[in-house]
Design a protein around this motif. Sequence first.
Motif, PDB file in Angstrom:
ATOM      1  N   GLY A 113     -27.782 -34.581 -14.237  1.00 28.92           N
ATOM      2  CA  GLY A 113     -27.302 -33.739 -13.148  1.00 28.92           C
ATOM      3  C   GLY A 113     -25.866 -33.967 -12.743  1.00 28.92           C
ATOM      4  N   VAL A 114     -25.303 -35.117 -13.079  1.00 26.85           N
ATOM      5  CA  VAL A 114     -23.914 -35.420 -12.741  1.00 26.85           C
ATOM      6  C   VAL A 114     -23.018 -35.307 -13.972  1.00 26.85           C
ATOM      7  N   LYS A 115     -23.382 -35.977 -15.050  1.00 35.03           N
ATOM      8  CA  LYS A 115     -22.503 -36.074 -16.216  1.00 35.03           C
ATOM      9  C   LYS A 115     -22.374 -34.776 -17.008  1.00 35.03           C
ATOM     10  N   ASP A 116     -23.397 -33.924 -16.970  1.00 35.65           N
ATOM     11  CA  ASP A 116     -23.393 -32.725 -17.815  1.00 35.65           C
ATOM     12  C   ASP A 116     -22.865 -31.481 -17.123  1.00 35.65           C
ATOM     13  N   PHE A 117     -22.259 -31.659 -15.929  1.00 30.26           N
ATOM     14  CA  PHE A 117     -21.758 -30.509 -15.180  1.00 30.26           C
ATOM     15  C   PHE A 117     -20.379 -30.784 -14.586  1.00 30.26           C
ATOM     16  N   THR A 118     -19.657 -29.700 -14.316  1.00 28.97           N
ATOM     17  CA  THR A 118     -18.392 -29.773 -13.589  1.00 28.97           C
ATOM     18  C   THR A 118     -18.613 -29.198 -12.194  1.00 28.97           C
ATOM     19  N   PRO A 119     -18.516 -30.002 -11.134  1.00 26.53           N
ATOM     20  CA  PRO A 119     -18.662 -29.465  -9.775  1.00 26.53           C
ATOM     21  C   PRO A 119     -17.486 -28.547  -9.441  1.00 26.53           C
ATOM     22  N   ILE A 120     -17.781 -27.353  -8.951  1.00 23.81           N
ATOM     23  CA  ILE A 120     -16.744 -26.391  -8.595  1.00 23.81           C
ATOM     24  C   ILE A 120     -16.580 -26.310  -7.083  1.00 23.81           C
ATOM     25  N   ALA A 121     -17.688 -26.115  -6.370  1.00 27.69           N
ATOM     26  CA  ALA A 121     -17.615 -26.006  -4.907  1.00 27.69           C
ATOM     27  C   ALA A 121     -18.992 -26.201  -4.298  1.00 27.69           C
ATOM     28  N   LYS A 122     -19.050 -26.961  -3.218  1.00 29.20           N
ATOM     29  CA  LYS A 122     -20.275 -26.968  -2.416  1.00 29.20           C
ATOM     30  C   LYS A 122     -20.273 -25.665  -1.633  1.00 29.20           C
ATOM     31  N   LEU A 123     -21.410 -24.976  -1.616  1.00 29.73           N
ATOM     32  CA  LEU A 123     -21.465 -23.633  -1.051  1.00 29.73           C
ATOM     33  C   LEU A 123     -22.053 -23.575   0.359  1.00 29.73           C
ATOM     34  N   ALA A 124     -23.146 -24.287   0.571  1.00 30.81           N
ATOM     35  CA  ALA A 124     -23.846 -24.120   1.843  1.00 30.81           C
ATOM     36  C   ALA A 124     -24.834 -25.248   2.082  1.00 30.81           C
ATOM     37  N   LEU A 125     -25.194 -25.415   3.340  1.00 27.69           N
ATOM     38  CA  LEU A 125     -26.248 -26.330   3.763  1.00 27.69           C
ATOM     39  C   LEU A 125     -27.416 -25.490   4.259  1.00 27.69           C
ATOM     40  N   VAL A 126     -28.608 -25.866   3.867  1.00 27.41           N
ATOM     41  CA  VAL A 126     -29.799 -25.118   4.251  1.00 27.41           C
ATOM     42  C   VAL A 126     -30.492 -25.834   5.404  1.00 27.41           C
ATOM     43  N   THR A 127     -30.764 -25.124   6.462  1.00 29.48           N
ATOM     44  CA  THR A 127     -31.492 -25.724   7.578  1.00 29.48           C
ATOM     45  C   THR A 127     -32.931 -25.979   7.138  1.00 29.48           C
ATOM     46  N   ASN A 128     -33.294 -27.262   7.029  1.00 30.19           N
ATOM     47  CA  ASN A 128     -34.627 -27.662   6.568  1.00 30.19           C
ATOM     48  C   ASN A 128     -35.475 -28.008   7.787  1.00 30.19           C
ATOM     49  N   THR A 129     -36.539 -27.253   7.999  1.00 30.05           N
ATOM     50  CA  THR A 129     -37.302 -27.356   9.238  1.00 30.05           C
ATOM     51  C   THR A 129     -38.624 -28.109   9.063  1.00 30.05           C
ATOM     52  N   MET A 130     -39.082 -28.699  10.143  1.00 32.01           N
ATOM     53  CA  MET A 130     -40.418 -29.312  10.211  1.00 32.01           C
ATOM     54  C   MET A 130     -41.263 -28.420  11.102  1.00 32.01           C
ATOM     55  N   VAL A 131     -42.282 -27.768  10.513  1.00 35.31           N
ATOM     56  CA  VAL A 131     -43.120 -26.843  11.277  1.00 35.31           C
ATOM     57  C   VAL A 131     -44.586 -27.219  11.127  1.00 35.31           C
ATOM     58  N   ILE A 132     -45.372 -26.882  12.143  1.00 33.94           N
ATOM     59  CA  ILE A 132     -46.818 -27.158  12.121  1.00 33.94           C
ATOM     60  C   ILE A 132     -47.581 -25.902  12.531  1.00 33.94           C
ATOM     61  N   ASN A 133     -48.848 -25.868  12.169  1.00 35.10           N
ATOM     62  CA  ASN A 133     -49.720 -24.792  12.626  1.00 35.10           C
ATOM     63  C   ASN A 133     -49.981 -24.990  14.120  1.00 35.10           C
ATOM     64  N   PRO A 134     -50.039 -23.913  14.900  1.00 33.87           N
ATOM     65  CA  PRO A 134     -50.275 -24.042  16.347  1.00 33.87           C
ATOM     66  C   PRO A 134     -51.586 -24.730  16.723  1.00 33.87           C
ATOM     67  N   SER A 135     -52.502 -24.881  15.772  1.00 29.57           N
ATOM     68  CA  SER A 135     -53.758 -25.574  16.074  1.00 29.57           C
ATOM     69  C   SER A 135     -53.546 -27.067  16.321  1.00 29.57           C
ATOM     70  N   VAL A 136     -52.433 -27.595  15.826  1.00 25.07           N
ATOM     71  CA  VAL A 136     -52.132 -29.015  16.018  1.00 25.07           C
ATOM     72  C   VAL A 136     -51.616 -29.210  17.439  1.00 25.07           C
ATOM     73  N   PRO A 137     -52.252 -30.053  18.238  1.00 21.71           N
ATOM     74  CA  PRO A 137     -51.857 -30.227  19.640  1.00 21.71           C
ATOM     75  C   PRO A 137     -50.638 -31.141  19.793  1.00 21.71           C
ATOM     76  N   ALA A 138     -49.509 -30.648  19.316  1.00 27.92           N
ATOM     77  CA  ALA A 138     -48.265 -31.406  19.429  1.00 27.92           C
ATOM     78  C   ALA A 138     -47.124 -30.426  19.669  1.00 27.92           C
ATOM     79  N   ASN A 139     -46.205 -30.814  20.539  1.00 31.95           N
ATOM     80  CA  ASN A 139     -45.067 -29.949  20.863  1.00 31.95           C
ATOM     81  C   ASN A 139     -43.732 -30.564  20.479  1.00 31.95           C
ATOM     82  N   ASN A 140     -43.780 -31.763  19.925  1.00 31.63           N
ATOM     83  CA  ASN A 140     -42.557 -32.403  19.447  1.00 31.63           C
ATOM     84  C   ASN A 140     -42.925 -33.424  18.383  1.00 31.63           C
ATOM     85  N   VAL A 141     -41.921 -34.019  17.776  1.00 32.53           N
ATOM     86  CA  VAL A 141     -42.155 -34.947  16.667  1.00 32.53           C
ATOM     87  C   VAL A 141     -42.949 -36.165  17.119  1.00 32.53           C
TER      88      VAL A 141
END
Length: 324
Positions: A113-141
């Motif tokens: 993944g590093v040696k076989d490629f030429t990095p051109i530009a970092k494009l974006a960051l993806v917001t990675n979320t932690m979600v639960i089904n509403p049946s779980v009785p929790a409102n925060n981490v």
Amino acid sequence: MLCNIRKVVSAGSLVLLAAFSTAAGAAWPDKPVTIIVPWAPGGSTDILARVISEHLGKSLGQPFVVENRAGASGNVGSSLVARAKPDGYTLLVGSMSTHTMNQALYSKMPFDGVKDFTPIAKLALVTNTMVINPSVPANNVAEFIAYAKTRPGEIAYASAGPGSTNHLSAALFEKATGITMLHVPYRGGAPAVLDTVGDRTQLLFTAGTQSLPFVKDNKLKLLGVTEADRAPTLPDVPTVDETVPGYELTVWYGAFGPAGLPADIVDRLNTEINKALKDPEVVSKMESMAVQVVESTPEQFSQDLARDAEKYDKLVRDLGIRIE
């Protein structure tokens, strides 16, 4: 006679000049360019690649054609670019998973993944979320951790498959909190989301592009984001790190060429890509999908790539995740 000699010399000079110009990349691009996306159409990576390809086509005067080559967690499409001639006509829009995680996940890899490629530009960051089904009785981490600790192995978390960022996020969460959960892998992110909405699984770490529409409709509860800092598009949503110090997983997208891509082509692409990412319409479109565009130089992206490859290689091996 002298006139003929001059004509020969002049013609030879033109040939040499043309050869030099081609070698230096001055004529690039003089034909269509292929941008490989190693995932199926319709995802945020694909959309971002198509936005960039449209801009590059207009600014550089040749078609930039997006080609989706999905399979093996991004390895199929990425390997095509790794083996391509480094002439600027085959490029890749990849992610941190293909270039920093897969090396440790797979026992047999078709590329480095590093040696076989030429990095051109970092494009974006993806917001990675932690979600639960509403049946779980929790409102925060914190409440979720307390609930999970009383039910070891009972809470099921979904993923897009073994070794996916969903899987790694949850496995890292288990290790950081000391809880034990049941991993339910799916073939892709869409069924993982739908089964969490349907309460067949209770927890999912996934891109906001997939989770936020269901959060808006109260079909999922959003507990946090996995980046080190709060997302600009979700300023009121805490990071997991605020409850579990040291927990962090940042998902990024980047543009690559094969190893050995000429520096002048790299610089030209980087300049034009950064111009595209500054377009207010592009920024707005990506933010609507919880994707934050970024600007970087090839050198900065190369440093980030090397750092993350070392970081996630160690993390994956420590977690004992392996795909044969």
